[in-house]
Design a protein around this motif. Structure first.
Motif, short mmCIF file in Angstrom:
data_model
loop_
_atom_site.label_atom_id
_atom_site.label_comp_id
_atom_site.label_asym_id
_atom_site.label_seq_id
_atom_site.Cartn_x
_atom_site.Cartn_y
_atom_site.Cartn_z
N ILE A 11 0.85 -1.20 0.00
CA ILE A 11 0.00 0.00 0.00
C ILE A 11 0.88 1.24 0.00
CG2 ILE A 11 -1.69 1.34 1.33
CD1 ILE A 11 -2.86 -1.29 2.32
N ARG A 12 0.52 2.21 -0.84
CA ARG A 12 1.22 3.49 -0.85
C ARG A 12 0.66 4.37 0.28
NH1 ARG A 12 4.20 0.83 -3.44
NH2 ARG A 12 4.70 1.08 -5.65
N HIS A 13 1.53 4.89 1.09
CA HIS A 13 1.13 5.64 2.29
C HIS A 13 1.49 7.11 2.13
CE1 HIS A 13 1.68 7.30 6.36
NE2 HIS A 13 0.91 6.33 6.83
N TYR A 14 0.51 7.98 2.35
CA TYR A 14 0.71 9.42 2.36
C TYR A 14 0.18 9.94 3.70
CZ TYR A 14 0.88 8.21 -2.57
OH TYR A 14 1.18 7.60 -3.76
N CYS A 15 0.47 11.18 4.01
CA CYS A 15 -0.03 11.71 5.28
C CYS A 15 -0.32 13.20 5.17
CB CYS A 15 0.94 11.44 6.42
SG CYS A 15 2.50 12.32 6.33
N THR A 16 -1.01 13.71 6.17
CA THR A 16 -1.23 15.15 6.30
C THR A 16 -0.62 15.58 7.63
OG1 THR A 16 -3.35 15.15 7.50
CG2 THR A 16 -3.43 14.84 5.10
N ILE A 17 -0.20 16.84 7.70
CA ILE A 17 0.51 17.36 8.86
C ILE A 17 -0.28 18.52 9.46
CG2 ILE A 17 2.58 18.60 9.61
CD1 ILE A 17 3.06 15.65 9.05
N GLY A 18 -0.48 18.49 10.77
CA GLY A 18 -1.21 19.59 11.38
C GLY A 18 -1.31 19.46 12.89
N LEU A 19 -1.75 20.55 13.50
CA LEU A 19 -2.09 20.59 14.92
C LEU A 19 -3.59 20.36 15.02
CD1 LEU A 19 -1.60 21.38 17.96
CD2 LEU A 19 -2.05 23.75 17.24
N ASN A 20 -4.00 19.27 15.69
CA ASN A 20 -5.43 18.96 15.76
C ASN A 20 -6.15 19.93 16.69
OD1 ASN A 20 -6.06 17.59 18.54
ND2 ASN A 20 -4.09 16.74 17.87
N SER A 21 -7.46 20.00 16.49
CA SER A 21 -8.26 21.00 17.18
C SER A 21 -8.29 20.81 18.69
CB SER A 21 -9.68 21.02 16.62
OG SER A 21 -10.25 19.72 16.62
N LYS A 22 -8.30 19.56 19.18
CA LYS A 22 -8.35 19.34 20.63
C LYS A 22 -7.10 19.90 21.30
CE LYS A 22 -10.05 15.60 22.49
NZ LYS A 22 -11.31 16.01 23.08
N GLU A 23 -5.93 19.61 20.72
CA GLU A 23 -4.68 20.04 21.35
C GLU A 23 -4.35 21.49 21.05
OE1 GLU A 23 -2.23 15.98 22.07
OE2 GLU A 23 -2.48 16.56 19.99
N ALA A 24 -5.12 22.11 20.15
CA ALA A 24 -4.95 23.56 19.95
C ALA A 24 -5.33 24.33 21.21
CB ALA A 24 -5.82 24.02 18.77
N ASN A 25 -6.07 23.70 22.11
CA ASN A 25 -6.48 24.38 23.34
C ASN A 25 -5.38 24.42 24.41
OD1 ASN A 25 -9.38 25.10 22.88
ND2 ASN A 25 -9.48 22.91 22.39
#
Length: 305
Positions: free
Chosen positions: A65-79
């Motif tokens: 399987i070819r694996h890709y990802c997205t990068i970010g700060l999730n909304s819960k931990e933004a608090n």
């Protein structure tokens, strides 16, 4: 062939990779997310993001399987403002790594001022890096949060065709489609969207702008949700064109805009070589014979639940 456009494989076993490959999943996208236990300092985020751009990409390849990802700060931990500030400092470096197809999943959870602040900051990062965005819509006050998310994206000048609004349901789909955003649906048992409900939406709205995913994670979830829903849709008369768009082509079109994901990545076949190592480590244990060769999908015996 299927693309699972939202799968948290760091939470899953190698059995899941094997089952997904056998069912025809050729590629998946792993969004960075909240792992259940709140992270307390930025170093834990560095290790987590390093895992999904590194070892998890390798592990998927070992099962075809070819694996890709997205990068970010999730909304819960933004608090957690101290943590959030540290994460924002490291995101640009990770967002430029190979296989990163979007900034995400980002958005609102409780729709707090801090969530709003860091959602907007990450939208600006996506614009700066010319990356698509994956938006997490809240579990509570979903319609309000979904509309607000789209309004903020437009306020920041994002093209709706580069924004995927995820975790939709019956009360949000028309708003998302009417505004020209990609409408993603997580086929997640008993909570977000079930197989049967999704098929009814495909019958009513067709496959344009629609993306199906499993959102499979550490909860009660199904890594085969996309191929199972495709099979049920076929059995209930949904057109092959709509099924292909919702389970493959639209995800490729949306996230392919990153320049990191292309059909050529798997079009010539998916070859597995389990003799390969990642930083000296193998996926094999106990003297198992390595698999070397092509993985061939066979989705004829999926069970619809």
């Amino acid at each position: 062939m299927f693309i699972d456009a939202h799968a948290h494989m760091i939470s899953r076993t190698t059995d899941d990779y094997q089952a997904m490959a056998a069912a025809g999943v050729v590629a998946l996208i792993e969004p960075s997310f909240w792992v259940g236990q709140p992270r307390t300092y930025v170093g834990s985020y560095v290790d987590y993001l390093s895992h999904i751009v590194g070892f998890e990409r390798f592990r998927a390849s070992q099962f075809g399987i070819r694996h890709y990802c997205t990068i970010g700060l999730n909304s819960k931990e933004a608090n957690n403002e101290e943590l959030a500030e540290g994460v924002m400092d490291i995101l640009p470096g990770f967002a430029l790594k190979e296989g990163v197809v979007a900034i995400g999943e980002i958005g609102y959870d409780e729709q707090t001022p801090l969530e709003d602040k860091y959602f907007r900051a990450q939208l600006e990062l996506a614009k700066e890096l010319d990356l698509p965005v994956m938006v997490h819509t809240p579990h509570r006050d979903k319609k309000k949060g979904t509309i607000k998310s789209m309004e903020v994206c437009l306020e920041h000048g994002l093209d709706p065709t580069k924004v995927v609004i995820d975790h939709n349901n019956e009360e949000t789909i028309e708003d998302v489609l009417d505004r020209g955003f990609w409408a993603a649906f997580s086929i997640y048992p008993s909570t977000k969207m079930g197989n049967v409900r999704m098929v009814e939406l495909l019958k009513k709205y067709g496959g344009d702008q629609v993306i199906l995913d499993s959102a499979t994670d550490w909860g009660i979830s199904d890594p085969l949700a996309v191929p199972k829903t495709a099979q049920l849709a076929r059995e209930r008369g949904v057109s092959e064109d709509a099924i292909k768009k919702a389970t493959y082509a639209n995800a490729l079109a949306a996230y392919g805009q990153s320049g990191q994901m292309s059909e050529s990545d798997w079009a010539d076949g998916i070859s597995v070589d389990q003799t390969r190592l990642h930083e000296g480590n193998s996926v094999l244990r106990g003297g198992r014979e390595p698999v070397i060769g092509d993985v061939r999908p066979d989705a004829n015996k999926l069970i619809i639940e």
